[in-house]
Design a protein around this motif. Structure first.
Motif, PDB file in Angstrom:
ATOM      1  N   UNK A  81       0.856  -1.181   0.000  1.00  0.00           N
ATOM      2  CA  UNK A  81       0.000   0.000   0.000  1.00  0.00           C
ATOM      3  C   UNK A  81       0.895   1.235   0.000  1.00  0.00           C
ATOM      4  N   UNK A  82       0.427   2.301  -0.618  1.00  0.00           N
ATOM      5  CA  UNK A  82       1.210   3.522  -0.761  1.00  0.00           C
ATOM      6  C   UNK A  82       0.392   4.715  -0.292  1.00  0.00           C
ATOM      7  N   UNK A  83       1.055   5.598   0.471  1.00  0.00           N
ATOM      8  CA  UNK A  83       0.443   6.897   0.799  1.00  0.00           C
ATOM      9  C   UNK A  83       0.928   7.877  -0.260  1.00  0.00           C
ATOM     10  N   UNK A  84      -0.006   8.341  -1.078  1.00  0.00           N
ATOM     11  CA  UNK A  84       0.277   9.190  -2.228  1.00  0.00           C
ATOM     12  C   UNK A  84      -0.263  10.587  -1.965  1.00  0.00           C
ATOM     13  N   UNK A  85       0.556  11.606  -2.229  1.00  0.00           N
ATOM     14  CA  UNK A  85       0.122  13.007  -2.115  1.00  0.00           C
ATOM     15  C   UNK A  85       0.183  13.641  -3.491  1.00  0.00           C
ATOM     16  N   UNK A  86      -0.895  14.285  -3.889  1.00  0.00           N
ATOM     17  CA  UNK A  86      -0.950  14.927  -5.193  1.00  0.00           C
ATOM     18  C   UNK A  86      -0.023  16.144  -5.246  1.00  0.00           C
ATOM     19  N   UNK A  87       0.443  16.468  -6.439  1.00  0.00           N
ATOM     20  CA  UNK A  87       1.268  17.659  -6.655  1.00  0.00           C
ATOM     21  C   UNK A  87       0.365  18.860  -6.932  1.00  0.00           C
ATOM     22  N   UNK A  88       0.958  20.038  -6.894  1.00  0.00           N
ATOM     23  CA  UNK A  88       0.292  21.280  -7.296  1.00  0.00           C
ATOM     24  C   UNK A  88      -1.002  21.565  -6.534  1.00  0.00           C
ATOM     25  N   UNK A  89      -1.131  21.052  -5.320  1.00  0.00           N
ATOM     26  CA  UNK A  89      -2.337  21.250  -4.500  1.00  0.00           C
ATOM     27  C   UNK A  89      -3.594  20.698  -5.167  1.00  0.00           C
ATOM     28  N   UNK A  90      -3.439  19.687  -6.025  1.00  0.00           N
ATOM     29  CA  UNK A  90      -4.597  19.030  -6.630  1.00  0.00           C
ATOM     30  C   UNK A  90      -5.391  18.364  -5.517  1.00  0.00           C
ATOM     31  N   UNK A  91      -6.692  18.595  -5.496  1.00  0.00           N
ATOM     32  CA  UNK A  91      -7.558  18.030  -4.458  1.00  0.00           C
ATOM     33  C   UNK A  91      -8.709  17.249  -5.077  1.00  0.00           C
ATOM     34  N   UNK A  92      -9.168  16.273  -4.307  1.00  0.00           N
ATOM     35  CA  UNK A  92     -10.385  15.560  -4.703  1.00  0.00           C
ATOM     36  C   UNK A  92     -11.580  16.468  -4.422  1.00  0.00           C
ATOM     37  N   UNK A  93     -12.743  16.064  -4.893  1.00  0.00           N
ATOM     38  CA  UNK A  93     -13.948  16.852  -4.632  1.00  0.00           C
ATOM     39  C   UNK A  93     -14.277  16.890  -3.142  1.00  0.00           C
ATOM     40  N   UNK A  98      -4.159  13.598  -0.035  1.00  0.00           N
ATOM     41  CA  UNK A  98      -3.418  12.368   0.257  1.00  0.00           C
ATOM     42  C   UNK A  98      -4.363  11.180   0.234  1.00  0.00           C
ATOM     43  N   UNK A  99      -3.857  10.070  -0.329  1.00  0.00           N
ATOM     44  CA  UNK A  99      -4.674   8.880  -0.495  1.00  0.00           C
ATOM     45  C   UNK A  99      -3.832   7.636  -0.238  1.00  0.00           C
ATOM     46  N   UNK A 100      -4.440   6.624   0.391  1.00  0.00           N
ATOM     47  CA  UNK A 100      -3.824   5.306   0.512  1.00  0.00           C
ATOM     48  C   UNK A 100      -4.332   4.472  -0.646  1.00  0.00           C
ATOM     49  N   UNK A 101      -3.404   4.058  -1.513  1.00  0.00           N
ATOM     50  CA  UNK A 101      -3.761   3.284  -2.706  1.00  0.00           C
ATOM     51  C   UNK A 101      -2.854   2.062  -2.801  1.00  0.00           C
ATOM     52  N   UNK A 102      -3.193   1.130  -3.685  1.00  0.00           N
ATOM     53  CA  UNK A 102      -2.350  -0.043  -3.920  1.00  0.00           C
ATOM     54  C   UNK A 102      -1.175   0.347  -4.799  1.00  0.00           C
ATOM     55  N   UNK A 103      -0.062  -0.333  -4.631  1.00  0.00           N
ATOM     56  CA  UNK A 103       1.148  -0.024  -5.409  1.00  0.00           C
ATOM     57  C   UNK A 103       0.910  -0.175  -6.909  1.00  0.00           C
ATOM     58  N   UNK A 104       0.000  -1.053  -7.299  1.00  0.00           N
ATOM     59  CA  UNK A 104      -0.291  -1.250  -8.726  1.00  0.00           C
ATOM     60  C   UNK A 104      -0.944  -0.026  -9.359  1.00  0.00           C
ATOM     61  N   UNK A 105      -1.434   0.911  -8.543  1.00  0.00           N
ATOM     62  CA  UNK A 105      -2.077   2.112  -9.054  1.00  0.00           C
ATOM     63  C   UNK A 105      -1.094   3.262  -9.268  1.00  0.00           C
ATOM     64  N   UNK A 106       0.156   3.070  -8.873  1.00  0.00           N
ATOM     65  CA  UNK A 106       1.141   4.150  -8.910  1.00  0.00           C
ATOM     66  C   UNK A 106       2.315   3.760  -9.787  1.00  0.00           C
ATOM     67  N   UNK A 107       2.755   4.706 -10.580  1.00  0.00           N
ATOM     68  CA  UNK A 107       3.885   4.500 -11.481  1.00  0.00           C
ATOM     69  C   UNK A 107       4.960   5.526 -11.192  1.00  0.00           C
TER      70      UNK A 107
END
Length: 107
Positions: A81-93, A98-107
Motif C-alpha cells: 500500500x502507498x500513501x500518495x500526495x498529489x502535486x500542485x495542491x490538486x484536491x479531490x472533490x 493524500x490517499x492510501x492506494x495499492x502499489x499497482x495504481x502508482x507508477x
C-alpha cells in the motif's frame, strides 16, 4: 503490517478521465478508487493533470497519471500500500490531497 521508511519519491497515480467538463479552461473529471474501495473524483484543468491533448472530441474514458509523490509504503496481507500526495495542491472533490492506494495504481 510492515512499515517501510523511505524518502518521498515523485510518481503518478493512475486514474481515468471520465468526463470533459468545459472547453475553457479545459476542465476534466478523473476518478480512481483507494485501497479501501472508496471512489475519489478530481476536477482540474487538463494541463495540471496531464500533458496529453484532451478536448471535447476525445473518446472517454482514458487513463492518465495524476502527478504527485509517494510519501510512504507498507505491506498488508502480502500487498503493498502507498500513501500518495498529489502535486500542485490538486484536491479531490472531498478536499483530500493524500490517499492510501495499492502499489499497482502508482507508477
Amino acid at each position: 503490517m510492515t512499515l517501510a521508511p523511505n524518502s518521498p519519491k515523485d510518481a503518478g497515480l493512475w486514474a481515468l478521465v471520465v468526463t470533459y467538463i468545459d472547453d475553457f479552461p479545459s476542465f476534466i473529471c478523473c476518478e480512481f478508487h483507494d485501497m479501501h474501495g472508496s471512489l475519489h473524483q478530481i476536477l482540474d484543468k487538463v494541463p495540471v493533470i496531464t500533458l496529453d491533448d484532451i478536448d471535447e472530441k476525445t473518446q472517454l474514458p482514458i487513463p492518465v497519471k495524476i502527478p504527485g509523490t509517494i510519501l510512504e509504503h507498507f505491506c498488508v496481507d502480502g500487498r503493498t500500500c502507498i500513501r500518495f500526495k498529489t502535486a500542485y495542491s490538486i484536491q479531490s472533490t472531498a478536499g483530500l490531497e493524500e490517499f492510501w492506494v495499492w502499489s499497482s495504481q502508482v507508477d
